[in-house]
Design a protein around this motif. Structure first.
Motif, short mmCIF file in Angstrom:
data_model
loop_
_atom_site.label_atom_id
_atom_site.label_comp_id
_atom_site.label_asym_id
_atom_site.label_seq_id
_atom_site.Cartn_x
_atom_site.Cartn_y
_atom_site.Cartn_z
N CYS A 140 -41.78 -9.28 -19.05
CA CYS A 140 -42.86 -9.59 -19.34
C CYS A 140 -43.23 -8.75 -20.62
O CYS A 140 -44.08 -9.25 -21.50
N VAL A 143 -41.40 -9.70 -23.70
CA VAL A 143 -41.87 -11.04 -24.21
C VAL A 143 -43.26 -10.66 -24.92
O VAL A 143 -43.35 -11.60 -25.99
N ILE A 176 -43.58 -16.34 -16.91
CA ILE A 176 -42.13 -15.96 -16.86
C ILE A 176 -41.74 -16.01 -15.27
O ILE A 176 -42.25 -15.37 -14.49
N ALA A 182 -36.58 -16.77 -19.43
CA ALA A 182 -37.38 -16.30 -20.70
C ALA A 182 -36.35 -16.13 -21.87
O ALA A 182 -36.79 -16.56 -22.94
#
Length: 190
Positions: A140, A143, A176, A182
């Motif tokens: 995360c 991203v 996600i 992802a």
């Protein structure tokens, strides 16, 4: 040996921050006239490239593997790579410019190592071996370091949720489910 051209600073900044065309952001750009803070803009671009590459790499890899993945990002989806370009182009670029890659990405590798995203261990050669945390929290975070345009497209495919950031502002965050999901989504977007 090199390509040259003239580009408007606004276009350069937009491509480096958003990867809209993903042409200038994927190359080493030397600025002759800098009337903006291009060094800071380039830091955002380099961190995003490192994050994207890490999402696509396995838990253990070498520094050369990392730089090759970073270099290959701007060639994803380029049809010339299927038939017109040298199949070893990325490898040759990385091997020929290894020291430049190392110096450009060293601060970001150190930053990610300090956050426990990575562990870098030197081997007997110049090459470092790297292992990365492939857990969902790190995924995360990686991203969230991608350009806004990429995150937005990923959010359209995977879903988004609103979150309040440290400044009290509402931001959209990509939902996600797994690292693999992802990585595949990001690769399709790129």
């Amino acid at each position: 040996m090199l390509k040259y051209g003239i580009v408007g600073m606004h276009d350069l900044v937009q491509d480096m921050l958003n990867w809209e065309r993903f042409y200038l952001s994927g190359r080493y750009v030397h600025i002759l006239v800098d009337n903006l803070d291009i060094a800071n803009t380039n830091s955002v671009n380099l961190r995003a490239a490192l994050s994207a590459a890490l999402l696509l790499l396995p838990p253990k890899f070498t520094q050369e593997d990392l730089f090759a993945k970073i270099c290959s990002l701007s060639y994803m989806g380029d049809l010339r790579m299927l038939f017109a370009e040298d199949k070893n182009k990325v490898k040759k670029i990385v091997q020929g410019q290894f020291d430049l890659f190392h110096s450009m990405y060293k601060p970001f590798l150190q930053e990610y190592e300090a956050k426990d995203f990575l562990r870098v261990s030197a081997s007997g050669t110049d090459q470092a071996n790297i292992s990365q945390d492939c857990g969902l929290p790190v995924t995360c975070s990686l991203v969230s370091s991608l350009p806004p345009a990429i995150r937005s497209q990923m959010g359209m495919k995977l879903g988004e949720k609103k979150r309040i950031n440290e400044y009290g502002r509402a931001i959209n965050e990509v939902i996600i489910g797994s690292r693999e999901e992802a990585a595949k989504c990001m690769q399709k977007v790129l």
